[in-house]
Write a protein that holds these residues in place. Structure first.
Motif, PDB file in Angstrom:
ATOM      1  N   THR A  22       0.821  -1.214   0.000  1.00 37.03           N
ATOM      2  CA  THR A  22       0.000   0.000   0.000  1.00 37.03           C
ATOM      3  C   THR A  22       0.852   1.261   0.000  1.00 37.03           C
ATOM      4  OG1 THR A  22      -1.753  -1.198   1.173  1.00 37.03           O
ATOM      5  CG2 THR A  22      -1.821   1.221   1.242  1.00 37.03           C
ATOM      6  N   VAL A  23       1.959   1.277   0.685  1.00 32.63           N
ATOM      7  CA  VAL A  23       2.789   2.484   0.847  1.00 32.63           C
ATOM      8  C   VAL A  23       3.829   2.546  -0.271  1.00 32.63           C
ATOM      9  CG1 VAL A  23       4.375   3.709   2.344  1.00 32.63           C
ATOM     10  CG2 VAL A  23       2.422   2.462   3.329  1.00 32.63           C
ATOM     11  N   ARG A  24       3.945   3.738  -0.903  1.00 31.87           N
ATOM     12  CA  ARG A  24       4.974   4.002  -1.921  1.00 31.87           C
ATOM     13  C   ARG A  24       5.669   5.323  -1.576  1.00 31.87           C
ATOM     14  NH1 ARG A  24       4.285  -0.463  -2.851  1.00 31.87           N
ATOM     15  NH2 ARG A  24       3.820  -1.545  -4.809  1.00 31.87           N
ATOM     16  N   ILE A  25       6.990   5.265  -1.425  1.00 30.26           N
ATOM     17  CA  ILE A  25       7.800   6.466  -1.140  1.00 30.26           C
ATOM     18  C   ILE A  25       8.540   6.857  -2.418  1.00 30.26           C
ATOM     19  CG2 ILE A  25       9.668   7.428   0.227  1.00 30.26           C
ATOM     20  CD1 ILE A  25       8.911   5.474   2.458  1.00 30.26           C
ATOM     21  N   VAL A  26       8.264   8.069  -2.915  1.00 30.28           N
ATOM     22  CA  VAL A  26       8.864   8.561  -4.173  1.00 30.28           C
ATOM     23  C   VAL A  26       9.968   9.569  -3.837  1.00 30.28           C
ATOM     24  CG1 VAL A  26       8.426   9.730  -6.360  1.00 30.28           C
ATOM     25  CG2 VAL A  26       6.654   8.249  -5.342  1.00 30.28           C
ATOM     26  N   PRO A  27      11.209   9.334  -4.318  1.00 29.45           N
ATOM     27  CA  PRO A  27      12.284  10.317  -4.058  1.00 29.45           C
ATOM     28  C   PRO A  27      12.039  11.651  -4.783  1.00 29.45           C
ATOM     29  CG  PRO A  27      13.167   8.188  -4.739  1.00 29.45           C
ATOM     30  CD  PRO A  27      11.688   8.169  -5.040  1.00 29.45           C
ATOM     31  N   GLN A  28      12.809  12.644  -4.349  1.00 32.80           N
ATOM     32  CA  GLN A  28      12.705  13.966  -4.983  1.00 32.80           C
ATOM     33  C   GLN A  28      13.189  13.896  -6.443  1.00 32.80           C
ATOM     34  OE1 GLN A  28      11.414  16.630  -3.541  1.00 32.80           O
ATOM     35  NE2 GLN A  28      11.685  17.868  -5.407  1.00 32.80           N
ATOM     36  N   ALA A  29      12.534  14.675  -7.329  1.00 32.98           N
ATOM     37  CA  ALA A  29      12.836  14.744  -8.756  1.00 32.98           C
ATOM     38  C   ALA A  29      12.552  13.429  -9.461  1.00 32.98           C
ATOM     39  CB  ALA A  29      14.286  15.171  -8.997  1.00 32.98           C
ATOM     40  N   ARG A  30      11.674  12.618  -8.884  1.00 28.66           N
ATOM     41  CA  ARG A  30      11.247  11.387  -9.532  1.00 28.66           C
ATOM     42  C   ARG A  30       9.722  11.415  -9.678  1.00 28.66           C
ATOM     43  NH1 ARG A  30      16.076  11.298  -9.425  1.00 28.66           N
ATOM     44  NH2 ARG A  30      17.462   9.502  -9.197  1.00 28.66           N
ATOM     45  N   ARG A  31       9.262  10.686 -10.704  1.00 27.02           N
ATOM     46  CA  ARG A  31       7.822  10.545 -10.911  1.00 27.02           C
ATOM     47  C   ARG A  31       7.529   9.087 -11.244  1.00 27.02           C
ATOM     48  NH1 ARG A  31       8.739  14.856  -9.274  1.00 27.02           N
ATOM     49  NH2 ARG A  31       7.861  16.879  -9.925  1.00 27.02           N
ATOM     50  N   TYR A  32       6.451   8.533 -10.576  1.00 25.82           N
ATOM     51  CA  TYR A  32       6.051   7.150 -10.790  1.00 25.82           C
ATOM     52  C   TYR A  32       4.672   7.157 -11.443  1.00 25.82           C
ATOM     53  CZ  TYR A  32       9.788   5.632  -7.593  1.00 25.82           C
ATOM     54  OH  TYR A  32      10.985   5.391  -6.992  1.00 25.82           O
ATOM     55  N   ASN A  33       4.559   6.407 -12.550  1.00 24.76           N
ATOM     56  CA  ASN A  33       3.264   6.233 -13.201  1.00 24.76           C
ATOM     57  C   ASN A  33       2.570   4.969 -12.639  1.00 24.76           C
ATOM     58  OD1 ASN A  33       3.439   8.476 -14.914  1.00 24.76           O
ATOM     59  ND2 ASN A  33       4.646   7.319 -16.408  1.00 24.76           N
ATOM     60  N   THR A  60       6.202   2.887 -14.762  1.00 24.62           N
ATOM     61  CA  THR A  60       7.469   3.521 -15.142  1.00 24.62           C
ATOM     62  C   THR A  60       7.923   4.480 -14.046  1.00 24.62           C
ATOM     63  OG1 THR A  60       6.228   5.228 -16.341  1.00 24.62           O
ATOM     64  CG2 THR A  60       7.083   3.379 -17.621  1.00 24.62           C
ATOM     65  N   LYS A  61       9.228   4.549 -13.892  1.00 20.23           N
ATOM     66  CA  LYS A  61       9.849   5.513 -12.976  1.00 20.23           C
ATOM     67  C   LYS A  61      10.694   6.476 -13.815  1.00 20.23           C
ATOM     68  CE  LYS A  61      10.116   2.185  -9.166  1.00 20.23           C
ATOM     69  NZ  LYS A  61      11.013   1.493  -8.182  1.00 20.23           N
ATOM     70  N   LEU A  62      10.369   7.733 -13.757  1.00 20.67           N
ATOM     71  CA  LEU A  62      11.009   8.730 -14.609  1.00 20.67           C
ATOM     72  C   LEU A  62      11.732   9.772 -13.768  1.00 20.67           C
ATOM     73  CD1 LEU A  62       8.120   9.310 -17.179  1.00 20.67           C
ATOM     74  CD2 LEU A  62      10.122   7.841 -17.424  1.00 20.67           C
ATOM     75  N   ASP A  63      12.858  10.259 -14.331  1.00 17.22           N
ATOM     76  CA  ASP A  63      13.647  11.334 -13.705  1.00 17.22           C
ATOM     77  C   ASP A  63      13.309  12.641 -14.435  1.00 17.22           C
ATOM     78  OD1 ASP A  63      15.486  12.994 -12.545  1.00 17.22           O
ATOM     79  OD2 ASP A  63      17.200  11.649 -12.836  1.00 17.22           O
ATOM     80  N   VAL A  64      12.820  13.616 -13.693  1.00 20.65           N
ATOM     81  CA  VAL A  64      12.369  14.875 -14.309  1.00 20.65           C
ATOM     82  C   VAL A  64      13.456  15.958 -14.278  1.00 20.65           C
ATOM     83  CG1 VAL A  64       9.953  14.411 -13.817  1.00 20.65           C
ATOM     84  CG2 VAL A  64      11.342  15.639 -12.131  1.00 20.65           C
ATOM     85  N   ARG A  65      14.675  15.604 -13.884  1.00 21.00           N
ATOM     86  CA  ARG A  65      15.758  16.579 -13.945  1.00 21.00           C
ATOM     87  C   ARG A  65      16.233  16.774 -15.398  1.00 21.00           C
ATOM     88  NH1 ARG A  65      19.826  13.894  -9.752  1.00 21.00           N
ATOM     89  NH2 ARG A  65      19.157  12.124 -11.035  1.00 21.00           N
ATOM     90  N   GLU A  66      16.947  17.878 -15.671  1.00 21.32           N
ATOM     91  CA  GLU A  66      17.493  18.108 -17.019  1.00 21.32           C
ATOM     92  C   GLU A  66      18.625  17.120 -17.258  1.00 21.32           C
ATOM     93  OE1 GLU A  66      19.204  21.754 -19.846  1.00 21.32           O
ATOM     94  OE2 GLU A  66      18.839  22.078 -17.708  1.00 21.32           O
TER      95      GLU A  66
END
Length: 367
Positions: A22-33, A60-66
């Motif tokens: 149930t619990v999902r921890i997302v790091p900073q500058a990351r996005r989980y679909n 998918t796990k994506l990095d939104v940094r440049e």
């Protein structure tokens, strides 16, 4: 083992599994679909998130940094039919994680292929020289095309740079020869400009030197002429103030004649026509002196009468110099004239001897 303990352990394991699912921890500058039963549900933001276990899963796990993507060298043909290899560097950033995951299968490959096709279109309309000198224009056109195409993929292209343009080896050798020729040309032009400037400066310096020397000579001649004019004026005033007679003037005239023969280069002398008159005056002076010695008291009387006449004329306002009748001026003048006559005769003799030695002209004899 107690039969009651086993169900409790199973229940505890199920609870732990459910909590972990149930619990999902997302790091900073990351996005989980998140997909629920295979369908996109939402995108998890950084921090603590809760999902339905078993039903929801992370797709998918994506990095939104440049990020930076460097492509391999790609062959491109220029307008003048030369093949060059071009490396590009791409700076991009994911702005929409859902579009980046579901609108394109592999966004990096898609961007790479789009970059290659755009480069071929852009560079195909340029020659090699324009390609090498128009990197800013190529970068701007690449960015415009990529930004327009990748916008629907949820990706923003921040910057596109051409890292290297490698022409063929034969073209490199030709370019090196051309560059060497251009450098030699510039060196020759600079050398010629330096020589021209040096000649101009030398001519200007010579001109200024000549002008300054001419001005100095002019000033010196003016000062010399002023000095000579003042000296002549002083001599003229002294002669008139002392009332010099013709005998003394004839002597001074003859005194300058020996200076004509002082130089070693003088082989031709011009004897002035007044020389005969000057010699006659000196001769007359010698004759008057002899006659004056025989006359005795009568000459003295005549001189006293002349002095008296001069004094009388001064009283009448004529302006003649005032001479006392009893002064010794007349006697001193006679003695000076005698000595001057002797020196003049010796000077004339020396001048005649030097003229005869030179062989150019002869001094006329006395009658």
């Amino acid at each position: 083992m107690d039969p009651v303990v086993i169900p409790i352990l199973v229940a505890a394991l199920v609870v732990v599994f459910l909590v972990a699912a149930t619990v999902r921890i997302v790091p900073q500058a990351r996005r989980y679909n998140i997909e629920r039963f295979g369908r996109y549900r939402r995108t998890l933001q950084p921090g603590l998130n809760f999902v339905l276990p078993v039903a929801d899963r992370v797709n998918t796990k994506l990095d939104v940094r440049e990020q930076v993507y460097s492509s391999d060298p790609k062959p491109v043909i220029t307008e003048d039919n030369l093949v060059v290899n071009i490396d590009t560097v791409l700076y991009y950033q994911i702005t929409d994680p859902r579009a980046a995951a579901y609108e394109v299968a592999d966004y990096l490959q898609a961007i790479d292929q789009l970059t290659v096709t755009t480069l071929r279109n852009v560079i195909g309309s340029m020659d090699l020289e324009a390609t090498l000198t128009s990197r800013e224009e190529i970068n701007a056109r690449l960015r415009a095309v990529l930004d327009d195409a990748t916008g629907k993929w949820g990706i923003r292209v921040n910057r596109v740079e051409i890292k290297a343009i490698d022409p063929p080896n034969t073209i490199k050798e030709a370019m090196e020869k051309q560059m060497r020729a251009e450098r030699d040309k510039r060196a020759a032009i600079l050398h010629a400009e330096g020589e021209r400037q040096a000649k101009i400066l030398t001519a200007e310096g010579t001109k200024q030197k000549d002008i300054l020397e001419a001005q100095g000579t002019q000033q010196a001649m003016i000062l010399r002429a002023d000095g000579e004019s003042k000296a002549v004026e002083l001599v003229f005033q002294a002669v008139h103030r002392n009332n010099a007679d013709a005998k003394v003037l004839a002597y001074k005239y003859l005194e300058t004649l020996p200076h004509l023969a002082q130089s070693d280069n003088n082989t031709f002398w011009v004897i002035p026509g007044e020389l005969t008159e000057a010699i006659r005056t000196v001769t007359t002076a010698f004759g008057d002196q002899s006659a004056g010695a025989g006359a005795g008291p009568s000459v003295s009387a005549e001189r006293e009468d002349a002095a008296a006449d001069i004094a009388a004329s001064d009283k009448d306002g004529v302006g003649a110099p005032e001479i006392e009748p009893n002064s010794t001026l007349a006697l001193d003048a006679v003695a000076a004239a005698d000595e001057a006559a002797k020196e003049a005769a010796a000077a004339v003799s020396d001048a005649k001897a030097e003229a005869e030695a030179a062989g150019e002209t002869r001094l006329p004899g006395r009658r």
